[in-house]
Design a protein around this motif. Structure first.
Motif, short mmCIF file in Angstrom:
data_model
loop_
_atom_site.label_atom_id
_atom_site.label_comp_id
_atom_site.label_asym_id
_atom_site.label_seq_id
_atom_site.Cartn_x
_atom_site.Cartn_y
_atom_site.Cartn_z
N THR A 341 18.84 20.95 25.08
CA THR A 341 18.03 21.67 26.08
C THR A 341 16.99 22.55 25.41
O THR A 341 15.84 22.63 25.87
CB THR A 341 18.92 22.54 26.99
OG1 THR A 341 20.06 21.79 27.39
CG2 THR A 341 18.16 23.00 28.21
N ALA A 342 17.38 23.22 24.32
CA ALA A 342 16.43 24.09 23.61
C ALA A 342 15.25 23.29 23.06
O ALA A 342 14.09 23.73 23.15
CB ALA A 342 17.14 24.82 22.47
N LEU A 343 15.52 22.12 22.52
CA LEU A 343 14.45 21.30 21.98
C LEU A 343 13.54 20.77 23.10
O LEU A 343 12.31 20.75 22.96
CB LEU A 343 15.02 20.14 21.17
CG LEU A 343 15.65 20.52 19.82
CD1 LEU A 343 16.36 19.33 19.20
CD2 LEU A 343 14.59 21.06 18.88
N LEU A 344 14.14 20.37 24.21
CA LEU A 344 13.34 19.91 25.34
C LEU A 344 12.48 21.04 25.89
O LEU A 344 11.31 20.84 26.23
CB LEU A 344 14.26 19.36 26.43
CG LEU A 344 14.89 17.99 26.17
CD1 LEU A 344 15.97 17.70 27.21
CD2 LEU A 344 13.85 16.89 26.17
N LYS A 345 13.08 22.22 26.01
CA LYS A 345 12.33 23.38 26.50
C LYS A 345 11.17 23.71 25.59
O LYS A 345 10.03 23.91 26.03
CB LYS A 345 13.28 24.58 26.62
CG LYS A 345 12.61 25.94 26.66
CD LYS A 345 11.78 26.13 27.92
CE LYS A 345 11.15 27.52 27.92
NZ LYS A 345 10.29 27.74 29.08
N THR A 346 11.44 23.80 24.30
CA THR A 346 10.39 24.13 23.33
C THR A 346 9.29 23.08 23.33
O THR A 346 8.11 23.41 23.19
CB THR A 346 10.99 24.25 21.92
OG1 THR A 346 12.05 25.22 21.94
CG2 THR A 346 9.94 24.70 20.91
N ALA A 347 9.67 21.83 23.53
CA ALA A 347 8.70 20.75 23.44
C ALA A 347 7.80 20.65 24.66
O ALA A 347 6.59 20.45 24.51
CB ALA A 347 9.43 19.42 23.23
N MET A 389 16.31 28.72 27.67
CA MET A 389 15.52 29.92 27.41
C MET A 389 14.65 29.78 26.16
O MET A 389 13.65 30.48 26.03
CB MET A 389 16.45 31.13 27.19
CG MET A 389 17.27 31.53 28.37
SD MET A 389 18.31 32.95 27.97
CE MET A 389 19.21 33.14 29.50
N MET A 390 15.00 28.89 25.26
CA MET A 390 14.41 28.87 23.93
C MET A 390 13.58 27.60 23.69
O MET A 390 14.13 26.50 23.84
CB MET A 390 15.52 28.96 22.88
CG MET A 390 15.05 29.16 21.46
SD MET A 390 16.40 29.60 20.32
CE MET A 390 17.01 27.96 19.92
N ILE A 391 12.32 27.75 23.37
CA ILE A 391 11.53 28.94 23.14
C ILE A 391 10.39 28.92 24.15
O ILE A 391 9.71 27.90 24.30
CB ILE A 391 10.94 28.96 21.72
CG1 ILE A 391 12.05 28.84 20.69
CG2 ILE A 391 10.10 30.18 21.48
CD1 ILE A 391 11.52 28.56 19.27
N SER A 420 11.62 37.10 21.65
CA SER A 420 12.71 37.67 22.46
C SER A 420 13.48 36.57 23.19
O SER A 420 14.68 36.71 23.43
CB SER A 420 12.15 38.69 23.46
OG SER A 420 11.48 38.05 24.54
N THR A 421 12.80 35.47 23.53
CA THR A 421 13.52 34.37 24.19
C THR A 421 14.49 33.69 23.23
O THR A 421 15.51 33.15 23.66
CB THR A 421 12.54 33.34 24.78
OG1 THR A 421 11.79 32.71 23.74
CG2 THR A 421 11.59 33.99 25.77
N ILE A 422 14.18 33.71 21.93
CA ILE A 422 15.12 33.19 20.93
C ILE A 422 16.36 34.07 20.90
O ILE A 422 17.50 33.58 20.90
CB ILE A 422 14.47 33.14 19.54
CG1 ILE A 422 13.24 32.23 19.56
CG2 ILE A 422 15.47 32.68 18.49
CD1 ILE A 422 12.47 32.21 18.25
N VAL A 423 16.14 35.39 20.87
CA VAL A 423 17.27 36.33 20.89
C VAL A 423 18.11 36.13 22.15
O VAL A 423 19.35 36.08 22.09
CB VAL A 423 16.76 37.79 20.81
CG1 VAL A 423 17.91 38.78 20.99
CG2 VAL A 423 16.05 38.03 19.48
#
Length: 442
Positions: A341-347, A389-391, A420-423
């Protein structure tokens, strides 16, 4: 076979973001053209034909403007009317008299958490941006800190709590219990929002000299009462919240009353009600103010549209599928839904799209990662919520809503809000892990 496409996709993502930062921060190129050029560069790195790049850019712009366009125009209009009538100044003075200047950012973070329960994060930020800017001016706190504190409070519950669409769809896809996802999501969102606030203060202090606000603003000579000042903000929030609460009911035939609640609680309609209430406090220059609102909204829309175009190009990378096909990665347990999910969100930029796509990828993999149980399904959904949430960066419409409505530089947004979204994501992941140790059958 998947290693080269994955590396190529990540290279396109990094090159696109780097170009945006370089053009906007170093050469002061308008964000619209920076995003457009980044979309073209990323498409070339991904090896897309020119026709596909153009089609993706057009569809990406059309989709995001179609979903947010009216909301942006109405939100801009409401903010300008409240500012011109003195309502935001009245509210800022009222809040500061009761909490003091030292807790202004924390207060906005808490307000964001509460307001974000029933409404989308971008809607909430638009509604509260006028109050946030007024509080920043009157408290002397950096607007970067104030904006990021409010944004992270809204963002925490948006990603972790139904009835927000992304995590709600994931809950249905994974067959998790909605009530428990909502309860646990709300609990995990508390440290997530607090982590976002703490990082915003820490990172924002280093940029205070670059993102300064007017700390001394003369008190307004006359303005509406506190009650009339708060109505245009509170009524839209209450209407949207009521609609969300009623939408949780299933199996009930919609009556005329429910249909009315659903209509009035639509964000665009609710904001229109807020505008009508705010206009009662405006004595003159209505026509000029409406024209200014439309012009200001147009500038915001072209940037958000270009952000959608950039996200549409990055969505072609299909990073989540590459990760899910790797057997070694698939043995990572709850880290896998978080990572995908994080990779999809960031991408591709959208938390909603990221978690919906990740749920489709993860559903058949639940037995493989040891989450094929009732509580395991809940943990999987919450881990995806944390990953969504990330990133948040330049391909996220919410990023540009925060930046444009607060007047913040891209480089400062990346240093404070994006980090802050990473945190927040890591704090949420830690919360999900602790929860997984407490629930039986996980």
């Amino acid at each position: 076979m998947t290693t080269i496409p994955l590396l190529q996709s990540l290279s396109g993502l990094l090159a696109g973001v780097a170009l945006i930062v370089l053009l906007t921060a170093r050469f002061r190129v308008h964000a619209f053209f920076a995003l457009l050029l980044a979309a073209v560069l990323t498409g070339c790195i991904l090896g897309l034909p020119a026709a596909d790049i153009l089609a993706s850019i057009k569809s990406g712009m059309g989709n995001i403007i179609g979903s947010l366009g009216l909301l942006i125009v109405l939100g801009t209009t409401l903010g300008l009317i409240l500012e011109h009538s003195g309502s935001t100044a009245v509210l800022a003075n009222y809040v500061l008299q009761r909490i003091g200047t030292g807790k202004a950012a924390l207060t906005m973070n808490m307000i964001g958490y509460l307001v974000g329960m029933p409404i989308f994060c971008d809607s909430g930020f638009i509604v509260l941006s006028g109050l946030n800017k007024a509080l920043a001016q009157r408290s002397g706190v950096s607007l970067m800190i104030m904006a990021s504190s409010l944004a992270t409070g809204l963002y925490a519950v948006h990603c972790l709590m139904p009835p927000h669409p992304g995590i709600t769809a994931a809950t249905v896809t994974i067959h998790a219990e909605t009530g428990k996802v909502m309860l646990y999501g709300l609990l995990i969102a508390i440290p997530a929002a607090a982590g976002g606030y703490a990082w915003s203060v820490f990172a924002g202090k280093r940029l205070a000299a670059h993102v300064s606000t007017e700390s001394a603003v003369a008190p307004i000579a006359a303005g509406p009462s506190v009650g009339m000042s708060v109505l245009p903000v509170a009524v839209p929030i209450l209407l949207i919240a009521t609609r969300s609460l009623f939408s949780l009911e299933t199996g009930v035939a919609p009556s005329f009353g429910l249909k009315t609640v659903a209509l009035l609680g639509t964000p665009e309609v609710a904001l229109s009600v807020g505008i009508l209430l705010a206009l009662t406090q405006l004595k003159d220059k209505v026509s000029a103010l409406l024209q200014e609102s439309a012009e200001k909204a147009a500038g915001i829309l072209v940037i958000i549209g270009a952000g959608g175009a950039f996200g549409a190009i990055l969505a072609k990378a299909d990073i989540g599928s590459h990760i899910a096909q790797n057997q070694a990665v698939a043995a990572m347990g709850l880290l896998l839904p978080f990572l995908v999910t994080a990779l999809l969100k960031t991408a591709q930029g959208s938390s909603t799209v990221a978690i919906i796509a990740a749920a489709a990828i993860m559903q058949p993999l639940l037995p493989m990662i040891g989450l094929d149980s009732g509580n395991g399904h809940i943990i999987c959904v919450l881990a995806m919520g944390a990953g969504s949430m990330m990133i948040s960066h330049t391909n996220d419409a919410y990023f540009w809503v925060i930046s444009r409505f607060s007047g913040l530089e891209v480089k400062d947004m990346l240093r404070v809000y994006s980090t802050s979204t990473i945190v927040m994501a890591l704090v949420s992941l830690a919360g999900v892990y602790v929860l997984s140790r407490c629930l039986p059958g996980v």
